[in-house]
Motif scaffolding. Structure first.
Motif, PDB file in Angstrom:
ATOM      1  N   GLU A   1       1.380  53.442  49.954  1.00 34.61           N
ATOM      2  CA  GLU A   1       1.061  52.942  51.327  1.00 34.61           C
ATOM      3  C   GLU A   1       0.153  53.682  52.068  1.00 34.61           C
TER       4      GLU A   1
ATOM      5  N   THR B   1       6.766  51.194  47.495  1.00 37.33           N
ATOM      6  CA  THR B   1       5.340  50.881  47.889  1.00 37.33           C
ATOM      7  C   THR B   1       5.351  49.375  48.430  1.00 37.33           C
ATOM      8  N   PHE B   2       5.623  49.322  49.938  1.00 36.88           N
ATOM      9  CA  PHE B   2       5.505  48.061  50.613  1.00 36.88           C
ATOM     10  C   PHE B   2       6.774  47.626  50.605  1.00 36.88           C
TER      11      PHE B   2
ATOM     12  N   ASN C   1      -3.426  52.051  53.148  1.00 40.49           N
ATOM     13  CA  ASN C   1      -3.634  51.883  54.572  1.00 40.49           C
ATOM     14  C   ASN C   1      -4.875  52.710  54.945  1.00 40.49           C
TER      15      ASN C   1
ATOM     16  N   TYR D   1       5.424  58.777  57.371  1.00 41.19           N
ATOM     17  CA  TYR D   1       4.969  58.042  55.870  1.00 41.19           C
ATOM     18  C   TYR D   1       5.836  58.525  54.735  1.00 41.19           C
TER      19      TYR D   1
END
Length: 285
Positions: free
Chosen positions: A137, A119-120, A141, A105
């Protein structure tokens, strides 16, 4: 297959030695190198989980088109979630798992000296808040898994994520796999050392879990989501949904019943924005 199940969500940008766009896209010169790195790391994570008593490991391949892992190099007790788009994106397939782990990550958009901070979608999303708090993220999640009563117990990735663990999920064991020097540069331990540190970290996270020291990451519901886009055209499209309210030129807001619904709506907004990008790029040719 029945028995104890663990869930592993895997991204690329937070992995050791991943610093170039040539590693992130299929067909690029260094993509096979990145595939080898992520597959070796995931295989070791799965081995540690198996030796720790898990019968099944669900692995969600969660970068880009989500077809990065080399299937033939994973053990037979692994169930692999691949392909995109899919419901709840990076945590698809987690239902029924006892614990969750996140590997590779990276930091959220706008983080200083963080490899591939986004971010995404780096091309679409400029900022993201859940209930007034900036969410990466990792936190999105974790909140989705928390709604399913699945605790995240282990996180491995960019050192920049350490403050989020400390502030929001202090029970999570964090293993740093890289220290970013800029958006396109980082220093990382050699892979053999990373694999040893992962094993130590996972075993410690399981110790905490079995001693009752971990918990699902819960956030207040309903969830107020605020999305800042890179351009006003994306907000124009997002605003077409009746549940979405325009805040300013590039920012919209909506309310969702829970983190799962918030996640799904966010996915729709991101995909719609990519549709706008594709249309305008075609018109510009």
């Amino acid at each position: 297959m029945s028995g104890k199940r663990a869930f592993v969500s895997v991204d690329l940008e937070g992995l050791p030695h991943i610093v170039s766009r040539l590693q992130l896209v299929p067909g690029r010169p260094l993509w096979e190198e990145a595939r080898e790195i992520v597959t070796e790391i995931v295989a070791r994570v799965c081995e540690v989980l198996r030796s720790s008593g898990f019968d099944e490991v669900i692995v969600a391949d969660s970068h880009g088109d989500m077809v990065n892992l080399e299937v033939g190099k994973l053990p037979e007790y692994v169930v692999l979630v691949r392909g995109y788009p899919r419901p709840t994106s990076m945590v698809a397939g987690a239902e029924g798992s006892e614990v969750a782990l996140m590997i590779g990550y990276h930091a959220g958009f706008g983080t200083r000296r963080a490899v591939f901070d986004h971010t995404f979608s780096g091309a679409v999303v400029r900022s993201l808040e859940f209930n007034g708090v900036r969410f990466s993220e990792y936190l999105v999640n974790s909140s989705a898994l928390g709604h399913l009563d699945i605790p995240v117990i282990f996180l491995a990735g960019d050192e920049n994520l350490r403050p989020e663990v400390t502030n929001y999920t202090p029970w999570v064991v964090f293993t740093s796999m890289k220290e970013s020097l800029s958006r396109y540069s980082a220093k990382s331990p050699v892979l053999s050392k990373v694999l040893k540190e992962l094993e130590v970290g996972i075993k410690e996270s399981l110790r905490r879990h079995y001693e009752g020291l971990t918990k699902p990451f819960k956030i207040e519901t309903p969830v107020t989501v605020r999305v800042g886009f890179h351009e006003s055209g994306f907000a124009d499209i997002a605003e077409l949904l009746p549940i979405v309210k325009r805040v300013d030129g590039i920012t919209v807001e909506y309310e969702a019943r829970d983190p799962i619904e918030a996640y799904k709506i966010l996915e729709v907004l991101i995909m719609a924005s990519h549709g706008v990008r594709l249309m305008t790029e075609v018109q510009a040719r």
